[in-house]
Design a protein around this motif. Sequence first.
Motif, short mmCIF file in Angstrom:
data_model
loop_
_atom_site.label_atom_id
_atom_site.label_comp_id
_atom_site.label_asym_id
_atom_site.label_seq_id
_atom_site.Cartn_x
_atom_site.Cartn_y
_atom_site.Cartn_z
N GLU A 218 -85.47 85.77 42.05
CA GLU A 218 -84.32 85.77 41.15
C GLU A 218 -84.60 86.70 39.99
O GLU A 218 -85.66 86.64 39.37
CB GLU A 218 -84.01 84.37 40.65
CG GLU A 218 -82.82 84.31 39.71
CD GLU A 218 -82.42 82.88 39.36
OE1 GLU A 218 -81.70 82.70 38.38
OE2 GLU A 218 -82.83 81.97 40.10
N HIS A 220 -82.51 88.89 36.52
CA HIS A 220 -81.33 88.98 35.67
C HIS A 220 -81.18 90.42 35.21
O HIS A 220 -82.10 90.98 34.63
CB HIS A 220 -81.46 88.04 34.46
CG HIS A 220 -81.44 86.59 34.83
ND1 HIS A 220 -80.29 85.83 34.77
CD2 HIS A 220 -82.40 85.77 35.28
CE1 HIS A 220 -80.56 84.59 35.15
NE2 HIS A 220 -81.84 84.53 35.46
N ARG A 225 -77.07 87.83 37.95
CA ARG A 225 -78.22 87.30 38.69
C ARG A 225 -78.33 88.01 40.04
O ARG A 225 -77.34 88.17 40.75
CB ARG A 225 -78.08 85.79 38.90
CG ARG A 225 -77.99 84.99 37.61
CD ARG A 225 -77.55 83.58 37.88
NE ARG A 225 -78.52 82.87 38.71
CZ ARG A 225 -78.25 81.69 39.29
NH1 ARG A 225 -77.06 81.15 39.18
NH2 ARG A 225 -79.18 81.09 39.98
N LYS A 243 -72.33 86.62 39.37
CA LYS A 243 -72.01 86.46 37.95
C LYS A 243 -71.04 85.31 37.79
O LYS A 243 -70.05 85.21 38.52
CB LYS A 243 -71.39 87.73 37.38
CG LYS A 243 -71.16 87.64 35.86
CD LYS A 243 -70.64 88.93 35.29
CE LYS A 243 -70.51 88.81 33.77
NZ LYS A 243 -69.96 90.06 33.16
N THR A 316 -74.12 77.77 41.37
CA THR A 316 -73.46 78.12 40.12
C THR A 316 -72.68 76.95 39.54
O THR A 316 -72.56 76.82 38.33
CB THR A 316 -72.52 79.32 40.32
OG1 THR A 316 -71.57 79.03 41.36
CG2 THR A 316 -73.30 80.56 40.73
N ALA A 333 -74.59 82.88 33.83
CA ALA A 333 -75.35 83.92 34.50
C ALA A 333 -76.73 84.06 33.90
O ALA A 333 -77.56 84.73 34.43
CB ALA A 333 -74.62 85.26 34.38
#
Length: 333
Positions: A218, A220, A225, A243, A316, A333
Amino acid sequence: MRPIEKLVPDNRRAPEAIAAVSLGRPVVVVHGGVGMVTVPVRHQRAATFFFMAKRCRGPVSLALTGIQCERLALGEGGRGPRGEDVMGTVESARAGGATLTTTTLPPDRVRTVNVAADPASRPAHVSQPGNMTVWRARDGGLVERQGHAEAAVDLARAAGLLPAGILCPVLDEDLRPAGPRDLRRFCLRHGLPVVSIDELLVHRCQSELLVAYQPSIEQHIDGVRVLRIPEMQTNRVHLAVVKGTVTTADPVDVRLATERPHADEHLWLVGAVGRLAGLPDGVALWLDGGDPQEPDSAIRVQAVTQQLVELLERMTRARAVSRPLGAASDAVA
C-alpha cells in the motif's frame, strides 16, 4: 466506463455436471467446438474405455495436476493441438514388485490410470514412453486457463474426488470433431449431461474467492492509495488506484495488461493518479493478464474485476465509518 456488471447466474448445467461426476457418470465438456467425454479416475472402469473406443472414437488421455506430474517426474512434452500441456506418455511399470506387460486393452489402461493418478506412486511405478498420454492441468484450474484438462480436474475436485480424470474427444464417422448437432445427438443417445467450460468457469467464479482479502503493498500518492492485490488461485498480482469511498455502482477504469514485463505500468499509474486527483471518489484497476500467448477469458476478467471492486468497497467503507466526525472526505484516502 460503465459500472461493472455482475455475473449473471447461469443455468443448472454446471451443478448437474458436478453431481453426475460425483456419481461416476461421464460428462461431455464442450469448448472451442470440441466435445470431450470426461470421467474421474476414481470412477473409471474397463467399460469406460470400451465406451470411449467404440462410441467416442477418439484417443484417450489422462489429466493430472502439476503436483501429480512432478511426483512422477514427467517432463514437459510440449503443447497439444488445443494448447494443452502434454507431459508425454506413460504406462504402469510395476505392481507388487513384478514388472507388468501393458497393452492398449481396457483392463491394462485402467491399471495404468490408477497407478499414474495414485498419490503414493513414484517414477519407479510408471514407464515412459507408454500408451497413455498425460496432460498437465494448470494449478489454478479453469481460473488460470480454460482448457479441457483443467475442466476434468476441476470437475473431479468439485465432486470431492481425486483431482484427476480421463478425457476422450467425441468424433464423427470421418474421425473429425463432432459438430454441435452430432454432439447433441450423442449426448441424448447416451444420456450424458453436457456442460461448457464457460459455464464451469462461471460456477467457480461465483462460488470461490479469487482475490486475496488483504493487499500486499500500500502506498499513498497525492491523497490516492495504490494497492497491489494478489489472486488466490494464480500468481497474478493486480494494481488498484483508489480515492475516497468505492461502491460497485461507480464507474471503474480497467486496463488489462497482456504484455510482460509491464513496461507501461508506471505510465498508467501516473495517468490514473492524475485522473483521480480532481475527483472526490474513484477507482482504477490494472489487471494482470497472465500469459500473453493465452488470451484471458472475458468471464474471468469480469469476475476478478467484480471481486476487486467489492473488496475495495468493504475496505473504504470501513475506513469511512472509522474516521472522526467532521473529517474531510479526503481523509479516507
